[in-house]
Write a protein that holds these residues in place. Structure first.
Motif, mmCIF file in Angstrom:
data_model
loop_
_atom_site.group_PDB
_atom_site.id
_atom_site.type_symbol
_atom_site.label_atom_id
_atom_site.label_comp_id
_atom_site.label_asym_id
_atom_site.label_seq_id
_atom_site.Cartn_x
_atom_site.Cartn_y
_atom_site.Cartn_z
ATOM 1 N N GLY A 284 0.708 -1.196 0.013
ATOM 2 C CA GLY A 284 -0.107 -0.026 -0.071
ATOM 3 C C GLY A 284 0.989 1.321 0.168
ATOM 4 N N ASP A 285 0.159 2.434 -0.366
ATOM 5 C CA ASP A 285 0.649 3.516 -0.243
ATOM 6 C C ASP A 285 0.325 4.553 0.886
ATOM 7 O OD1 ASP A 285 1.919 2.738 -2.857
ATOM 8 O OD2 ASP A 285 0.492 3.944 -4.008
ATOM 9 N N TRP A 286 0.779 5.588 1.507
ATOM 10 C CA TRP A 286 0.432 6.356 2.231
ATOM 11 C C TRP A 286 1.036 7.678 2.211
ATOM 12 C CZ3 TRP A 286 4.123 8.531 5.592
ATOM 13 C CH2 TRP A 286 5.230 7.839 5.856
ATOM 14 N N THR A 287 0.247 8.662 2.728
ATOM 15 C CA THR A 287 0.737 10.207 2.561
ATOM 16 C C THR A 287 0.370 10.667 4.001
ATOM 17 O OG1 THR A 287 0.306 10.381 0.488
ATOM 18 C CG2 THR A 287 0.400 12.141 1.387
ATOM 19 N N GLY A 288 1.335 11.305 4.514
ATOM 20 C CA GLY A 288 0.817 12.180 5.680
ATOM 21 C C GLY A 288 1.426 13.678 5.654
ATOM 22 N N SER A 289 0.709 14.524 6.075
ATOM 23 C CA SER A 289 1.289 15.959 6.078
ATOM 24 C C SER A 289 0.698 16.838 7.250
ATOM 25 C CB SER A 289 0.845 16.835 4.787
ATOM 26 O OG SER A 289 -0.697 16.732 4.679
#
Length: 1001
Positions: A192-197
Motif C-alpha cells: 500500500g501507499d500512504w501520505t501524511g502532512s
C-alpha cells in the motif's frame, strides 16, 4: 562524499535559514488579519478577471478534496487536455533514466513545452537527458491551494517553454492553526501507499505565514504480481531477449576447424523460451511496475506589509524523492568484448587464454580438460555432445548469452535476483520579492514587482555493468579479487572461475523454478559475481536563477469607451547551470575510453563495460535576457482586448526571438461570451540540447528488437523552436448551466528534435528485408555514419548484418513542422436550486482533430515521412507519444449536510500501434508466425467513487474507490505489456483519509 557533503551545505543550509526566517518573521509581524492576493495565470496586469479572454482552468483545494486529495500524478493524468505523462514507471522508454520523476505534458506536446510555475514564478526542470520538464513529484502538494492551467500558448507573457500552455501551482493563504492530513491506499499484492502532512498557518492584520511538511511512501509492485505483465514470448516478445543464460555457444576443434553449435541446456526448465537457435530470456520478471519510493517536502512562506503600500514575500522549498532499491535486469548482454564493439567475443580456452590478435588459444596448462572452468565440461555433456566431440573441443565461443540472466544475483541483491540501483532527486527553491504601488507625481498609481527566484535540482542515480577484461579473465580461470595469476585448477592458484552456463544456477531467481541441470560444484560464488561488476554514481545538477521586474498601471488621461487602458512592462534575467559528475573513473569516458582500463588509444571508444556506455564530466550554462510588454484594452463595456509581446535573447549561435500575442473577449449577450487569441510562442534550446553528451539504451526493431546503445550529442547551433497559435471559444451561462468550448491550433516550425534512432537503424539495418537481425545491413546508406558497427566499426556490404549494429548516434537538430488542432469542451449543470441539496453534473473533454508532422530529411536524406499521430501509439515517432482522439472526465457530485459524494468516469479513446512490421515469433515447435499483441490499445473507462464526511471537531473523513470495476490495462507492445503513460496497472484500490484542523485558539 566530501563533494556531496559540501554541496549539501551549500544548498540546504541557506534554505533552512530561509525557513527559519519565515518562522521568525511571522512572530515579528504578529498582527491580526491576512494579506490576500489573487494570482490569475496569463497576465501581469492587475485586475485581470479570471474569466478573461484566455482559456484558464482552475482546480481549487475544495475540488481536490472532493476528488480524494489526489497525488500530483493522479491529478495531472485526469486532466483531459494532458497527454502522456511520466510518473508510474519510466524504465522502458525515452526517459528511462528518470525513474521516479513525474511531469505535465499539456496537449501531448512534451513536458519541456509546458511551463510549470509555482506562485507565478519559474522553477528548474529535471536535470536529465530526456525531455522531462519540471518534476511535479517535488512540488509541495500539501501546501497547494489551487492549480491554474492556461491552455494556450503563453510565451509572449512568460517566455520560453510555454508553447502548449502554463500550469501554475499556487499555495494556500487561508489557513489559521494546525491541519493534519493522512491517507492510506490499499493496493492488491503490495503493502500500500500512504501520505501524511502537517500544515501550520497564521494570519495577522497585514501578514500571513504558512509552513508545511509532507511525506509520501509508495510500495514496490513487482511485475510478477500482475499476470498480464509477463505474457509468453510468443504472445508479446517485446520484453524478451535472445541473449540469456542459458545462451548459445560453439564448441570448436581447432585442429580440424570444426564448430559444433549448441543451445545451452535447461532453457525451458529455467523459464526461457526455446527456439531452434536461441533460448529467449525475459528480463521483465526482474523489474517492477512501481518502485519503492520515499518522498518528502518542506515548504514555508511569509507575506507581510513592511511599509504602507509595500509587501514582502518570501518562500522556501526543499523536497526529495528517493528510490532506494529500484530493480533492473540481472545483467546486460555483451555488445562489446575484448576486441571492442561486437558480439560472440568471449571465449573459453582449454586450460589456456585466448589471443584476439592471433585468434588462437595459448598452450593448455597441465591438468584435466577445462580444469580452469569446470562448468564447460558439464555444459558440453548436458547438450548431448558425444564424448569424441567433447574430447576434441579446444575452445568454447559464447554467442547469444549474458551473465546470470535467469539465475539472477540473489546472493548480492536479495529479492527476486535483479540488480538493485538507487535514484534520488532533490530540489531546493527560494523565492523572495517586493511589490507595491508608487504614490505622488507622474508615477502615482504605478505598481511594481521585483523578485528573485533560485531553484536547484540534483538527480543522482547509480548504475552497474560487467567489466570486459574481468569477464574474459574469469571465464579462463583467472578471476577474483585475490587472483595471483595462476589459473584455477593449477597448483598454488588463488584464482577463481566464472561459469557462464546454466549449470551454475540452482533455480530461476524470479519464479523459483528448480534447475535440474544445476551442479553445485560449478556454481559462481557471490565474491566472483561482485568482482566482475563495477558500480558508479552519476550526479546531474541543474540550477535556475531568475530575476523579474514588472511595472503595471493605467495610462493616465486616456480612456477607451470601456474604461482605462491597463499596461504592464518588465524584464527578466535567467541563468541556467547544468553539470554532470560521475564518481567512478571506469565510467568516465575521458579517463577510460577503451576496453582495457588505462588505455586511451582505441579508435572506437566504447569503454570497459560489456553493454552500458559512459559519462563525461560536463559543466554547461546559458544566460537569457528578456523584455516584455502588455496592454489591456477595454474597447467597449462588452469588448475587451489584450496585446502582449516579448523579446528574448539567448546570445551565441542561438540568437533571439520576438513573439507577440493578441486576445479578445466579447460579451455578446448576458449569457454568451465569445473569445479568441492569436500569437506566436517558442521554446529556447537548453544547455542540455546544445551541448550534452549522454548514452541510453533502446530496443532496435531492425536488430530483432534487441537493445542497443543510443549516444545523444547536443548541437550548439540550434535555433529556438516556434509555434504560431490561435484559438476561438465561447462561454455560455444560463441558469445552472455553464458551457465552454474552445477551438485551438498550433503550427510548429524548427522544433528541437532528436532524429529518431529507429529511423537511422531501420535504414542502415535494412529493415525492409526483415526484423530477424540477420538481414544484410546497407553499408552504403547515407546515414551509415550515424551507426557504429562491431569489429571496430567495420561494415562490409554483403557481409555485415543488422545485428552487427552496436551503437546509434542520433543528432539533435531543428526538425520538421507540426500542425495540431483540437477542441476543448467543459459542460456542467448545477441542480442545487431545484433540489434543496447540492447536485452537479459535468464533463470536461478534449478532442484532437489533427496532429500532422511533415516529412523530414537529414542532410538531404529522407528520415521520416509525413504522418498524422492522432489515433496512434507513436512510440517510435513521438517517444512516449500516444495521441488519442478523445479524452474526457465526467462527474456527478451530490452533497447534503456533512456528506459529500462524487462519481467520476475517466475516458481515454483507444489508439492503434503504428509500428510496422509487427514482430515474427518462433514457437518451440511449429512454424513461425506474426504476433499482433497490442496492435490496438483499447479504449479505457475508469469508474471512481469518492466520499467525504464532515465529522465533529473539525474533522473530515474520506473514502475513495478508484477503478471500481478492477479493469486491467489494455495490451500494448511495450516491455511491460501495457502503456505506462496512460494505463492504470494498480487495479482496484481503496483509500481512506482524514483531515483534522486545530484552530488558533
Amino acid at each position: 562524499m566530501e563533494r556531496q557533503r559540501a554541496a549539501w551545505h551549500a544548498r540546504w543550509v541557506p534554505l533552512l535559514a530561509v525557513l527559519g526566517f519565515v518562522s521568525f518573521g511571522s512572530v515579528q509581524a504578529a498582527q491580526e488579519g491576512v494579506v490576500e492576493e489573487v494570482i490569475v495565470t496569463g497576465s501581469y496586469i492587475r485586475g485581470t478577471p479570471e474569466d478573461a479572454a484566455l482559456p484558464v482552468d482552475v482546480i481549487d483545494a475544495e475540488e481536490m478534496a472532493e476528488r480524494g486529495s489526489p497525488t500530483a500524478l493522479d491529478l495531472i493524468r485526469a486532466m483531459p487536455y494532458v497527454g502522456p505523462s511520466m510518473g508510474e514507471t519510466n524504465q522502458f522508454g525515452v526517459n528511462q533514466g528518470t525513474i521516479g520523476v513525474g511531469n505535465v505534458n499539456l496537449r501531448g506536446l512534451g513536458g519541456m513545452r509546458t511551463l510549470v510555475l509555482m506562485n507565478g514564478r519559474r522553477t528548474t526542470y529535471t536535470p536529465a537527458e530526456g525531455p522531462t520538464g519540471v518534476d511535479t513529484n517535488l512540488l509541495p502538494f500539501a501546501a497547494i491551494g489551487r492549480v491554474e492551467v492556461l491552455k494556450d500558448g503563453a510565451a509572449a507573457t512568460y517566455g520560453s517553454d510555454a508553447i502548449a500552455g502554463v500550469v501554475n501551482f499556487i499555495t494556500r493563504r487561508d489557513l489559521e492553526g494546525f491541519e493534519v492530513n493522512g491517507e492510506f491506499r490499499s493496493i492488491e499484492d503490495n503493502d500500500g501507499d500512504w501520505t501524511g502532512s502537517v500544515n501550520w498557518g497564521w494570519q495577522g492584520d497585514q501578514s500571513n505565514v504558512l509552513i508545511s511538511y509532507a511525506q509520501q511512501h509508495r510500495s514496490e509492485l513487482r511485475s510478477t504480481d500482475r499476470d498480464w505483465a509477463n505474457p509468453p514470448y510468443t504472445v508479446n516478445p517485446t520484453g524478451w531477449s535472445g541473449f540469456g543464460d542459458p545462451g548459445t555457444f560453439f564448441a570448436t576443434d581447432l585442429d580440424t576447424a570444426t564448430n559444433v553449435f549448441r543451445v545451452d541446456s535447461n532453457c525451458t526448465e529455467l523459464g526461457g523460451h526455446l527456439e531452434a537457435a536461441a533460448c529467449r530470456f525475459s528480463y521483465i520478471p526482474f523489474d517492477n511496475i512501481v518502485e519503492e519510493t520515499e518522498q518528502q517536502q518542506i515548504y514555508g512562506e511569509l507575506n507581510t506589509e513592511i511599509a504602507p503600500g509595500t509587501e514582502f514575500h518570501i518562500e522556501g522549498l526543499w523536497a526529495e524523492t528517493i528510490l532506494p532499491n529500484y530493480r533492473t535486469s540481472p545483467s546486460y548482454p555483451p555488445t562489446s568484448g575484448p576486441a571492442g564493439p561486437g558480439f560472440a567475443q568471449f571465449r573459453i580456452c582449454n586450460n589456456g587464454t585466448y589471443n584476439f590478435a592471433t585468434g588462437t588459444c595459448s598452450a593448455p596448462l597441465p591438468g584435466a580438460q577445462f580444469a580452469n572452468n569446470p562448468g564447460v565440461i558439464t555444459a558440453l555433456q548436458q547438450t548431448a555432445l558425444t564424448q569424441a566431440q567433447i574430447d576434441a573441443t579446444d575452445v568454447v565461443q559464447l554467442l547469444s548469452w549474458r551473465p546470470q540472466a535467469w539465475g539472477g544475483v540473489p546472493a548480492l541483491t536479495g529479492g527476486n535476483g535483479g540488480q538493485l540501483n538507487r535514484n534520488t532527486y532533490d530540489m531546493a527553491r527560494v523565492s523572495a520579492g517586493l511589490k507595491g504601488t508608487l504614490e505622488g507625481g507622474w508615477m502615482d498609481g504605478i505598481g511594481w514587482d521585483f523578485a528573485v527566484t533560485y531553484s536547484a535540482s540534483t538527480m543522482t542515480r547509480s548504475g552497474v555493468d560487467t567489466m570486459i577484461t574481468r569477464m574474459q579473465d574469469a571465464i579462463n580461470g583467472l578471476g577474483g579479487p585475490d587472483c595471483n595469476g595462476i589459473a584455477y585448477g593449477q597448483p598454488g592458484s588463488t584464482c577463481g572461475f566464472y561459469n557462464p552456463f546454466s549449470n551454475a544456477h540452482p533455480a530461476n531467481a524470479a519464479y523459483g523454478y528448480v534447475n535440474p541441470g544445476y551442479v553445485s560444484a560449478n556454481a559462481n560464488t557471490p565474491e566472483m559475481l561482485n568482482w566482475l561488476i563495477e558500480r558508479w554514481t552519476v550526479a546531474q545538477d541543474q540550477s535556475l536563477l531568475v530575476a523579474d521586474a514588472v511595472f503595471n498601471g493605467e495610462i493616465p488621461g486616456f480612456e477607451l469607451p470601456g474604461g482605462s487602458v491597463g499596461w504592464a512592462f518588465g524584464g527578466q534575467y535567467r541563468l541556467i547551470d547544468y553539470s554532470t559528475t560521475v564518481d567512478n573513473p571506469l565510467a568516465n569516458q575521458e579517463i577510460n575510453p577503451c576496453v582495457v582500463p588505462g588505455d586511451t588509444s582505441c579508435e572506437v571508444k566504447t569503454g570497459p563495460f560489456i553493454f552500458l556506455g559512459q559519462f563525461i564530466n560536463q559543466s554547461l550554462d546559458d544566460t537569457v535576457y528578456a523584455v516584455f510588454g502588455e496592454l489591456a484594452l477595454p474597447i467597449t463595456d462588452t469588448l475587451d482586448a489584450q496585446v502582449s509581446v516579448r523579446y528574448e535573447d539567448y546570445g551565441g549561435l542561438t540568437g533571439d526571438t520576438t513573439d507577440p500575442k493578441f486576445s479578445v473577449r466579447w460579451q455578446a449577450v448576458d449569457w454568451l461570451a465569445l473569445r479568441g487569441s492569436i500569437g506566436s510562442t517558442f521554446r529556447g534550446p537548453t544547455p542540455v540540447n546544445k551541448a550534452l553528451i549522454a548514452t541510453g539504451l533502446q530496443p532496435i526493431p531492425a536488430a530483432a528488437f534487441q537493445y542497443r546503445s543510443i549516444d545523444i550529442v547536443g548541437n550548439p547551433e540550434l535555433d529556438p523552436e516556434k509555434a504560431d497559435t490561435w484559438s476561438l471559444g465561447a462561454v455560455v451561462e444560463v441558469g445552472g448551466f455553464r458551457g465552454i468550448i474552445d477551438y485551438f491550433t498550433f503550427e510548429f516550425k524548427d522544433q528541437i528534435y532528436l532524429v529518431p534512432y529507429t529511423s537511422i537503424s531501420d535504414a542502415v539495418g535494412n529493415i525492409a528485408a526483415g526484423t530477424s537481425g540477420t538481414q544484410l545491413a546497407d553499408c552504403n546508406h547515407p546515414l551509415r555514419a550515424l551507426v557504429v558497427f562491431s569489429n571496430s566499426d567495420t561494415c562490409t556490404q554483403g557481409v555485415t548484418t543488422a545485428n552487427d549494429m552496436v551503437r546509434i548516434l542520433p543528432p539533435t537538430v531543428n526538425g520538421p513542422k507540426i500542425d495540431m488542432t483540437g477542441i476543448d469542451v467543459s459542460l456542467s449543470y448545477d441542480f442545487s436550486e431545484l433540489l434543496g441539496a447540492e447536485l452537479e453534473v459535468g464533463v470536461d473533454a478534449s478532442y484532437v482533430d489533427e496532429w500532422k508532422q511533415a516529412a523530414f530529411s537529414y542532410q538531404g536524406t529522407p528520415v521520416l515521412g509525413e504522418f498524422d499521430a492522432v489515433g496512434y501509439l507513436n512510440y517510435d515517432r513521438l517517444g512516449n507519444g500516444a495521441v488519442p482522439e478523445w479524452k474526457a472526465l465526467g462527474h456527478i457530485r451530490y452533497a447534503t449536510g456533512p456528506f459529500n459524494a462524487r462519481y467520476e468516469l475517466r475516458y481515454v479513446q483507444g489508439v492503434a500501434d503504428d509500428r510496422r512490421p509487427f514482430p515474427t515469433v518462433q514457437p518451440t515447435t511449429g512454424a513461425a508466425f506474426t504476433t499482433y499483441f497490442g496492435s490496438q490499445i483499447d479504449s479505457t473507462y475508469t469508474h471512481n467513487l469518492y466520499f467525504q464526511y464532515q465529522a465533529p471537531w473539525d474533522t473530515v473523513v474520506s473514502l475513495s474507490i478508484v477503478n471500481v470495476l478492477d479493469e486491467d490495462p489494455s495490451d500494448a507492445r511495450h516491455a511491460l505489456s501495457y502503456d505506462p503513460y496512460y494505463g492504470d496497472p494498480l487495479g482496484r484500490t481503496f483509500e481512506i483519509g482524514f483531515r483534522k484542523t486545530f484552530g488558533p485558539g
